[in-house]
Motif scaffolding. Structure first.
Motif, short mmCIF file in Angstrom:
data_model
loop_
_atom_site.label_atom_id
_atom_site.label_comp_id
_atom_site.label_asym_id
_atom_site.label_seq_id
_atom_site.Cartn_x
_atom_site.Cartn_y
_atom_site.Cartn_z
N PHE A 147 23.03 10.48 77.40
CA PHE A 147 22.07 10.71 76.33
C PHE A 147 21.74 12.21 76.22
N ALA A 148 21.61 12.87 77.36
CA ALA A 148 21.35 14.32 77.35
C ALA A 148 22.56 15.07 76.80
N TYR A 149 23.76 14.66 77.21
CA TYR A 149 24.96 15.32 76.70
C TYR A 149 25.14 15.06 75.20
N ALA A 150 24.83 13.85 74.75
CA ALA A 150 24.92 13.55 73.31
C ALA A 150 24.00 14.47 72.52
N GLU A 151 22.79 14.68 73.03
CA GLU A 151 21.86 15.59 72.35
C GLU A 151 22.42 17.01 72.36
N ALA A 152 23.05 17.41 73.45
CA ALA A 152 23.64 18.75 73.51
C ALA A 152 24.75 18.89 72.46
N PHE A 153 25.58 17.87 72.31
CA PHE A 153 26.65 17.93 71.32
C PHE A 153 26.07 17.95 69.91
N LYS A 154 24.97 17.23 69.69
CA LYS A 154 24.30 17.27 68.38
C LYS A 154 23.80 18.68 68.08
N LYS A 155 23.40 19.41 69.11
CA LYS A 155 22.87 20.76 68.93
C LYS A 155 23.97 21.82 68.84
N GLY A 156 25.23 21.41 68.93
CA GLY A 156 26.32 22.35 68.76
C GLY A 156 27.05 22.75 70.04
N TYR A 157 26.57 22.30 71.19
CA TYR A 157 27.34 22.54 72.41
C TYR A 157 28.63 21.74 72.30
N MET A 158 29.65 22.22 72.98
CA MET A 158 30.96 21.57 72.91
C MET A 158 31.31 20.97 74.26
N PRO A 159 32.19 19.99 74.29
CA PRO A 159 32.64 19.45 75.57
C PRO A 159 33.22 20.53 76.48
N GLU A 160 33.70 21.64 75.89
CA GLU A 160 34.26 22.74 76.66
C GLU A 160 33.22 23.76 77.11
N THR A 161 31.96 23.58 76.72
CA THR A 161 30.90 24.50 77.14
C THR A 161 30.81 24.48 78.66
N ALA A 162 30.80 25.66 79.26
CA ALA A 162 30.76 25.75 80.73
C ALA A 162 29.32 25.77 81.23
N LEU A 163 29.10 25.04 82.30
CA LEU A 163 27.83 25.03 83.02
C LEU A 163 28.16 25.31 84.48
N PHE A 164 27.19 25.85 85.19
CA PHE A 164 27.42 26.17 86.60
C PHE A 164 26.81 25.11 87.50
N ASP A 165 27.69 24.48 88.25
CA ASP A 165 27.27 23.50 89.25
C ASP A 165 27.04 24.27 90.55
N LEU A 166 25.88 24.92 90.60
CA LEU A 166 25.51 25.75 91.75
C LEU A 166 24.11 25.37 92.21
N GLU A 167 23.81 25.65 93.45
CA GLU A 167 22.46 25.39 93.94
C GLU A 167 21.48 26.14 93.03
N THR A 168 20.49 25.42 92.52
CA THR A 168 19.57 25.97 91.54
C THR A 168 18.15 25.52 91.85
N GLU A 169 17.22 26.46 91.80
CA GLU A 169 15.80 26.14 91.94
C GLU A 169 15.25 26.03 90.52
N PHE A 170 14.76 24.85 90.15
CA PHE A 170 14.30 24.62 88.79
C PHE A 170 12.81 24.88 88.60
N SER A 171 12.06 24.96 89.65
CA SER A 171 10.61 25.17 89.52
C SER A 171 10.29 26.66 89.38
N THR A 172 9.46 26.98 88.42
CA THR A 172 9.02 28.37 88.25
C THR A 172 7.95 28.74 89.27
N LEU A 173 7.51 27.77 90.06
CA LEU A 173 6.52 28.02 91.10
C LEU A 173 7.17 28.42 92.42
N CYS A 174 8.51 28.49 92.41
CA CYS A 174 9.24 28.82 93.64
C CYS A 174 10.23 29.94 93.38
N ASP A 175 10.59 30.66 94.44
CA ASP A 175 11.57 31.73 94.30
C ASP A 175 12.98 31.14 94.33
N SER A 176 13.98 31.98 94.19
CA SER A 176 15.36 31.50 94.12
C SER A 176 15.84 30.88 95.42
#
Length: 185
Positions: A21-50
């Motif tokens: 469902f998230a990917y479908a919304e991304a494709f609706k917004k113009g992202y492509m199946p070939e759009t690259a994303l980084f599968d890397l360790e990521t801190e998502f909270s702005t209350l924490c450092d990297s």
């Protein structure tokens, strides 16, 4: 023992089944199946450092930081959206939800038939990892949209009623609605 219908109960977390469902919304917004994303360790909270430590030392890491991992504990680096979805990678899915927004991803899910995830304030980025509750019936109905090139057919419990002589008394008439463009589906 027969008193609980698992197919219609709204107590199942969809797990990674919400990712499309998230990917479908991304494709609706113009992202492509070939759009690259980084599968890397990521801190998502702005209350924490990297490094995943709270910026405010009085806060506990487990209370404010959010640095999820993939099911196998491995980060694969750059992946296309197609590869990330096919491999059910958590980090790219969370990044996709972040890019499209929880509200619009929920709107897409609702258009496909998910009715229980109606309050965006209740969910965070964990939504693509199963952070909400849906019924099996709604989930399978919503997935049918992908198989039907973006057409939604509401589910029906009874398709036909006949009398003892085989005469049709009532019959379900499908009312398909386009909810996704075929390219998105």
């Amino acid at each position: 023992d027969g008193n609980f219908n698992v197919g219609t109960a709204f107590n199942r977390q969809p797990g990674s089944a919400f990712k499309p469902f998230a990917y479908a919304e991304a494709f609706k917004k113009g992202y492509m199946p070939e759009t690259a994303l980084f599968d890397l360790e990521t801190e998502f909270s702005t209350l924490c450092d990297s490094e995943g430590n709270p910026i405010n030392p009085s806060q506990k890491k487990e209370d404010v930081c959010y640095s999820p991992v993939n099911y196998d504990g491995i980060f694969r680096g750059p992946l296309t959206m197609r590869e990330a979805l096919a491999q059910s990678r958590n980090i790219p899915a969370i990044k996709t939800l972040y890019l499209v927004g929880i509200n619009t991803a929920l709107q897409t899910a609702q258009a496909l038939g998910i009715t229980t995830l109606s309050d965006p304030s209740r969910y965070g980025l964990t939504l693509v990892l199963g952070g909400g509750e849906v019924s099996l019936l709604e989930m399978t109905s919503a997935y049918s949209v992908f198989a039907n090139d973006g057409m939604r057919n509401p589910y029906a419990y009874i398709l036909k009623v006949e009398d003892a002589n085989g005469n049709v008394l009532e019959e379900f008439a499908p009312t398909p609605t386009r909810v996704l463009e075929p390219e998105v589906a």
